[in-house]
Design an enzyme around this catalytic site. Structure first.
Site: not given
Ligand code: GLA
Length: 491
Positions: A318, A200, A204, A261, A92, A101, A202
């Site tokens: 995170y 890695g 998903s 995600d 995504r 989220d 971003g």
């Molecule tokens: C990662 C996490 C999500 C969300 C994003 C930031 O992708 O898996 O749950 O927190 O970071 O928006």
């Protein structure tokens, strides 16, 4: 005619994804309908092509299956029906609504053409006496690792490994489905996995793996899938699947991720973004306007650029952000006991609670509260076709992620800066968990090609790093492919 051209970029530079292809647009002209076709069509000739076609991913997984698994069956096995299935789940891009989220806020992502495919077979052996624990015998391999055949046996009382690795995403997901089996029964699963979601970055990759495995297991379970959930009034399999996959990642992979995600990978609608209320887990299909609100604003496309800085949400920053949101919420409760998560707070509450917070907590809360507002606004502006306003919201989102939430990094800031200052760009920001990864840019369609060429050369000049990029459009969430011709099964 809009043409899609592949360029050789090192998009999959990280980890085990090492294909070298990117996609750029050539010959784009200004047109209201064309841009919408590129972004929103159900297929057709103008959509951006996936890096690896679905058919070839399915074929790869099938061939690997033939390599690892002997399909001849023992006499005992022959009496149990076997299901063969191919499940797909996409990666995504999040347009806006970042790090909101896990505090019950709003996100506005869409599924992309990069996906994970699972090809395999499975069967359910129902216990005659209905006693004892349910279990799973799982054998699987990934096309992304040589000689990666793994075998696990799990029961309802199995616990996660203390040193999770990529297999934990798979085993943790299967574990979530043991609850569906009649007591004492056993599910046998053999499957192979392939994926072109860059790891890695971003986009998903983990959620697409979990969701593809989940969709596959459900198909093998057949009538047993979601046995107890079916009784719920608002039963919606993509939602339950998303929650199970998130649980797998939280509990089996040591990653305190939110639901975004898994939710979008599981429930995305082709051609649309989704405004997701992460507390209620409600999905609002969001379609971009087919014409611009202001005649002088050309229709946009969405460009994704990869900083090639690897991010990881399991370790480090995170979980610290998750904890900071919790402590900011505790401070807010002192001034307003009705606040359960940051989703409930206003900026007025934050100002009132300032004396109970550290500066960092104040900044984190500020980001989340303002980002929720921006996300809800962005949905409305997208539907109106006010691209300038959407772009401003994206730019503000990036500034807040950089300054208040501190999840950007030097390279991503450079990439965003290059895009934001390019003519025709409405807005640009970091997408996903941060600390590297990709940016998402809303740009006038007729400026997209020049923008991508500009990003590529400028980023290289400023950082010495290659920047792969692609134009993307919203695609569908988890689904099955026909085992005969690898075409999507609709419904
Ligand atoms: C990662 C996490 C999500 C969300 C994003 C930031 O992708 O898996 O749950 O927190 O970071 O928006």
């Amino acid at each position: 005619m809009l043409q899609l051209v592949t360029t050789t970029n090192n998009f999959f530079a990280h980890g085990f994804y090492n294909k070298d292809i990117g996609v750029s647009v050539k010959g784009a002209t200004k047109s209201t309908t064309r841009a919408n076709k590129l972004l929103l069509s159900n297929g057709g000739d103008n959509r951006s092509t996936p890096i690896t076609t679905m058919e070839s991913k399915a074929q790869t997984a099938k061939e690997l299956f033939g390599k690892y698994f002997d399909e001849t069956r023992s006499t005992e096995e022959e009496v149990i029906p076997v299901t063969t299935a191919i499940a797909v789940a996409p990666g995504r891009v999040n347009l806006i609504g970042e790090h909101t989220d896990y505090t019950g806020g709003f996100v506005l992502p869409f599924a992309i053409d990069y996906s994970t495919v699972v090809y395999g077979q499975g069967s359910v052996k129902v216990s005659a006496d209905g006693n004892g624990e349910s279990k799973a015998k799982i054998s699987f391999a990934s096309a992304l690792f040589p000689d990666s055949l793994k075998t696990f046996e799990i029961t309802e009382s199995s616990t996660p490994s203390e040193t999770p690795d990529w297999t934990s995403y798979v085993v943790g997901t299967v574990f979530q489905y043991l609850q569906d089996l009649p007591k004492g029964s056993e599910i046998g699963l053999k499957f192979c996995i392939t994926s072109d979601v860059p790891q890695g970055s971003g986009l998903s990759s983990s959620a697409s793996l979990e969701v593809a495995v989940g969709r596959f297991v459900e198909t093998v379970l057949g009538e047993y899938a979601f046995a107890s959930d079916r009784k719920q009034e608002d039963f919606f399999p993509p939602k339950v699947r998303a929650l199970r996959c998130q649980k797998a990642e939280n509990e089996w992979c040591n990653s305190p991720c939110g639901i975004m995600d898994q939710a979008i990978s599981s429930a995305a609608t082709n051609g649309s973004l989704m405004l997701i209320d992460c507390r209620a887990l409600e999905f609002k299909v969001t379609e971009m306007a087919k014409e611009s609100l202001m005649l002088e604003d050309p229709m946009p496309v969405i460009v994704v650029a990869n900083s090639n800085i690897k991010h990881s949400i399991g370790g480090g920053e995170y979980p610290i952000r998750v904890a900071q949101c919790k402590s900011a919420t505790d401070a807010l409760k002192k001034v307003n006991p009705d606040i359960v998560t940051l989703r409930d707070a206003t900026m007025e509450d934050v100002e009132n609670a300032k004396e109970y917070m550290t500066e960092v907590e104040y900044n984190r809360a500020t980001h989340v509260i303002t980002e929720n507002d921006r996300t809800i606004q962005a949905k409305e502006e997208l539907e109106q076709g006010d691209w300038k306003r959407v772009g401003e919201l994206m730019n503000d989102s990036h500034a807040s992620m950089r300054d208040n939430y501190e999840v950007s990094c030097k390279e991503v800031d450079i990439l965003v800066d290059i895009a934001q200052n390019f003519p025709g760009v409405y807005g640009s920001r970091l997408t996903g968990g941060g600390f590297g990864g990709c940016t998402v840019t809303l740009v006038a369609e007729d400026s997209a090609e020049e923008l991508m060429a500009h990003i590529k050369s400028e980023y290289k000049e400023k950082t010495g790093i290659d920047c792969p990029y692609f134009v993307t459009r919203p695609t569908r969430g988890a689904h099955l492919l026909s085992v005969k011709d690898f075409k999507p099964i609709v419904g």
